[in-house]
Design a protein around this motif. Structure first.
Motif, PDB file in Angstrom:
ATOM      1  N   UNK A   1       0.828  -1.202   0.000  1.00  0.00           N
ATOM      2  CA  UNK A   1       0.000   0.000   0.000  1.00  0.00           C
ATOM      3  C   UNK A   1       0.865   1.256   0.000  1.00  0.00           C
ATOM      4  N   UNK A   2       1.933   1.242   0.792  1.00  0.00           N
ATOM      5  CA  UNK A   2       2.828   2.398   0.839  1.00  0.00           C
ATOM      6  C   UNK A   2       3.495   2.638  -0.518  1.00  0.00           C
ATOM      7  N   UNK A   3       3.896   1.556  -1.170  1.00  0.00           N
ATOM      8  CA  UNK A   3       4.496   1.678  -2.499  1.00  0.00           C
ATOM      9  C   UNK A   3       3.480   2.240  -3.493  1.00  0.00           C
ATOM     10  N   UNK A   4       2.248   1.791  -3.386  1.00  0.00           N
ATOM     11  CA  UNK A   4       1.199   2.312  -4.253  1.00  0.00           C
ATOM     12  C   UNK A   4       0.956   3.798  -3.996  1.00  0.00           C
ATOM     13  N   UNK A   5       1.275   4.255  -2.796  1.00  0.00           N
ATOM     14  CA  UNK A   5       1.136   5.660  -2.453  1.00  0.00           C
ATOM     15  C   UNK A   5       2.313   6.506  -2.866  1.00  0.00           C
ATOM     16  N   UNK A   6       3.351   5.890  -3.431  1.00  0.00           N
ATOM     17  CA  UNK A   6       4.475   6.659  -3.940  1.00  0.00           C
ATOM     18  C   UNK A   6       5.806   6.437  -3.257  1.00  0.00           C
ATOM     19  N   UNK A   7       5.860   5.617  -2.201  1.00  0.00           N
ATOM     20  CA  UNK A   7       7.142   5.331  -1.538  1.00  0.00           C
ATOM     21  C   UNK A   7       8.070   4.621  -2.512  1.00  0.00           C
ATOM     22  N   UNK A   8       9.322   5.054  -2.566  1.00  0.00           N
ATOM     23  CA  UNK A   8      10.275   4.466  -3.504  1.00  0.00           C
ATOM     24  C   UNK A   8      11.538   3.927  -2.830  1.00  0.00           C
TER      25      UNK A   8
ATOM     26  N   UNK B   1      12.850   9.769  13.383  1.00  0.00           N
ATOM     27  CA  UNK B   1      12.391   9.765  14.765  1.00  0.00           C
ATOM     28  C   UNK B   1      11.189  10.652  14.977  1.00  0.00           C
ATOM     29  N   UNK B   2      10.010  10.034  15.102  1.00  0.00           N
ATOM     30  CA  UNK B   2       8.804  10.788  15.395  1.00  0.00           C
ATOM     31  C   UNK B   2       8.323  11.677  14.262  1.00  0.00           C
ATOM     32  N   UNK B   3       8.702  11.372  13.037  1.00  0.00           N
ATOM     33  CA  UNK B   3       8.310  12.205  11.899  1.00  0.00           C
ATOM     34  C   UNK B   3       6.849  11.943  11.543  1.00  0.00           C
ATOM     35  N   UNK B   4       6.090  13.026  11.423  1.00  0.00           N
ATOM     36  CA  UNK B   4       4.673  12.957  11.079  1.00  0.00           C
ATOM     37  C   UNK B   4       4.357  14.058  10.070  1.00  0.00           C
ATOM     38  N   UNK B   5       3.112  14.076   9.623  1.00  0.00           N
ATOM     39  CA  UNK B   5       2.679  15.159   8.732  1.00  0.00           C
ATOM     40  C   UNK B   5       2.857  16.522   9.402  1.00  0.00           C
TER      41      UNK B   5
ATOM     42  N   UNK C   1      -1.386   3.810   2.085  1.00  0.00           N
ATOM     43  CA  UNK C   1      -1.319   4.462   0.778  1.00  0.00           C
ATOM     44  C   UNK C   1      -1.623   5.961   0.897  1.00  0.00           C
ATOM     45  N   UNK C   2      -2.709   6.289   1.583  1.00  0.00           N
ATOM     46  CA  UNK C   2      -3.082   7.696   1.723  1.00  0.00           C
ATOM     47  C   UNK C   2      -2.058   8.465   2.547  1.00  0.00           C
ATOM     48  N   UNK C   3      -1.520   7.812   3.588  1.00  0.00           N
ATOM     49  CA  UNK C   3      -0.535   8.493   4.431  1.00  0.00           C
ATOM     50  C   UNK C   3       0.746   8.765   3.654  1.00  0.00           C
ATOM     51  N   UNK C   4       1.175   7.806   2.852  1.00  0.00           N
ATOM     52  CA  UNK C   4       2.366   8.021   2.023  1.00  0.00           C
ATOM     53  C   UNK C   4       2.147   9.187   1.072  1.00  0.00           C
ATOM     54  N   UNK C   5       0.998   9.233   0.434  1.00  0.00           N
ATOM     55  CA  UNK C   5       0.697  10.326  -0.488  1.00  0.00           C
ATOM     56  C   UNK C   5       0.698  11.672   0.236  1.00  0.00           C
ATOM     57  N   UNK C   6       0.099  11.693   1.428  1.00  0.00           N
ATOM     58  CA  UNK C   6       0.026  12.937   2.182  1.00  0.00           C
ATOM     59  C   UNK C   6       1.414  13.422   2.589  1.00  0.00           C
ATOM     60  N   UNK C   7       2.252  12.512   3.047  1.00  0.00           N
ATOM     61  CA  UNK C   7       3.610  12.886   3.442  1.00  0.00           C
ATOM     62  C   UNK C   7       4.427  13.359   2.244  1.00  0.00           C
ATOM     63  N   UNK C   8       4.321  12.657   1.143  1.00  0.00           N
ATOM     64  CA  UNK C   8       5.073  13.043  -0.051  1.00  0.00           C
ATOM     65  C   UNK C   8       4.640  14.401  -0.571  1.00  0.00           C
ATOM     66  N   UNK C   9       3.387  14.751  -0.378  1.00  0.00           N
ATOM     67  CA  UNK C   9       2.903  16.047  -0.851  1.00  0.00           C
ATOM     68  C   UNK C   9       3.516  17.201  -0.077  1.00  0.00           C
TER      69      UNK C   9
ATOM     70  N   UNK D   1       9.583  18.726  -0.907  1.00  0.00           N
ATOM     71  CA  UNK D   1       9.830  19.609  -2.050  1.00  0.00           C
ATOM     72  C   UNK D   1       9.679  18.954  -3.409  1.00  0.00           C
ATOM     73  N   UNK D   2      10.134  17.687  -3.517  1.00  0.00           N
ATOM     74  CA  UNK D   2      10.073  16.995  -4.804  1.00  0.00           C
ATOM     75  C   UNK D   2       9.469  15.609  -4.593  1.00  0.00           C
ATOM     76  N   UNK D   3       8.187  15.535  -4.286  1.00  0.00           N
ATOM     77  CA  UNK D   3       7.580  14.226  -4.018  1.00  0.00           C
ATOM     78  C   UNK D   3       7.641  13.325  -5.221  1.00  0.00           C
ATOM     79  N   UNK D   4       7.734  12.030  -4.947  1.00  0.00           N
ATOM     80  CA  UNK D   4       7.727  11.048  -6.025  1.00  0.00           C
ATOM     81  C   UNK D   4       6.360  11.057  -6.705  1.00  0.00           C
ATOM     82  N   UNK D   5       6.330  10.580  -7.914  1.00  0.00           N
ATOM     83  CA  UNK D   5       5.082  10.524  -8.654  1.00  0.00           C
ATOM     84  C   UNK D   5       4.089   9.657  -7.917  1.00  0.00           C
ATOM     85  N   UNK D   6       2.875  10.146  -7.716  1.00  0.00           N
ATOM     86  CA  UNK D   6       1.827   9.360  -7.082  1.00  0.00           C
ATOM     87  C   UNK D   6       1.312   8.327  -8.045  1.00  0.00           C
ATOM     88  N   UNK D   7       0.982   7.160  -7.496  1.00  0.00           N
ATOM     89  CA  UNK D   7       0.545   6.065  -8.349  1.00  0.00           C
ATOM     90  C   UNK D   7      -0.950   5.905  -8.273  1.00  0.00           C
TER      91      UNK D   7
END
Length: 216
Positions: A31-38, A168-172, A199-207, A210-216
């Motif tokens: 799910x995380x990969x589908x959200x853009x994690x690379x 460490x403790x990184x969140x939106x 998936x949604x959390x990965x997308x939100x964090x990547x957004x 500065x240069x988020x990976x392409x969302x899938x």
């Protein structure tokens, strides 16, 4: 060379199957990969070597479908046997230069650092990138003492030429603060592994990066 290797993943997911609320780890990572994690680090320290190898091979197949990188925590033997992209070492573990001799020039080497001295040693040893922290409080890093905070993170960024990932403790809510301190990216476990929708959390964090990976 290090920055060229790592600039494609501003978000570095670290696994912990104990934080998935009973869900299968492969499903959560998928799910995380589908959200853009690379980039994913397999960090399941309590698994027996054979179980870890089997999981690494399964994750290698999964990450390969998404063109994502996979690193194994500490276990150079498992990384080689599973054919993954690299290893992630502890500050007090196998030195980066020793790992480099075993892994060759192409595989990635990350190092977890909690001090400036550790960050400099990782750079001198030939690491490709470091994680630095814990920046904020997180139970998984509590044994390393209180959070180091943003100022030491910024100092680490200034002190080495390697990409530095805030850990460490990184969140939106605080990811932007870590990036403002100069981090090249963020590394995290629970924000995604424990999320209702990885998936949604990965997308939100990547957004937020500065240069988020392409969302899938």
């Amino acid at each position: 060379m290090a920055k060229a290797k790592t600039n494609s993943f501003p978000l570095y997911l670290i696994t912990d199957r104990h934080q998935t609320s009973g869900r299968d780890l492969l499903a959560v990572v998928g799910e995380a990969l589908a959200g853009g994690v690379t980039a994913v680090q397999l960090r399941e320290k309590d698994l027996a070597p054979r179980e870890l190898l089997e999981l690494a091979r399964a994750l290698r197949e999964l990450t390969g479908r998404f063109g994502a990188r996979l690193l194994v925590n500490d276990r150079i033997d498992v990384a080689l046997a599973a054919g993954v992209d690299g290893v992630h070492l502890g500050e007090e573990g196998i030195p980066a230069d020793v790992a480099r001799r075993l892994l060759g020039p192409e595989r990635l080497i990350g190092v977890s650092c909690h001090t400036l001295a550790g960050a400099r040693a990782a750079e001198e040893g030939g690491a490709d990138f470091i994680t630095f922290g814990p920046v904020f409080f997180t139970a998984s890093k509590a044994r390393y003492g209180p959070p180091v905070g943003l100022a030491p993170l910024a100092e680490a960024v200034r002190s080495v030429s390697l990409p530095v990932f805030a850990l460490g403790g990184i969140t939106r809510e605080n990811a932007a603060d870590a990036m403002a301190a100069g981090a090249a990216g963020i590394a995290l476990i629970s924000a995604i592994c424990a999320a209702d929708s990885p998936r949604d959390e990965a997308r939100a964090l990547l957004s937020l990066l500065p240069h988020p990976s392409r969302k899938r």
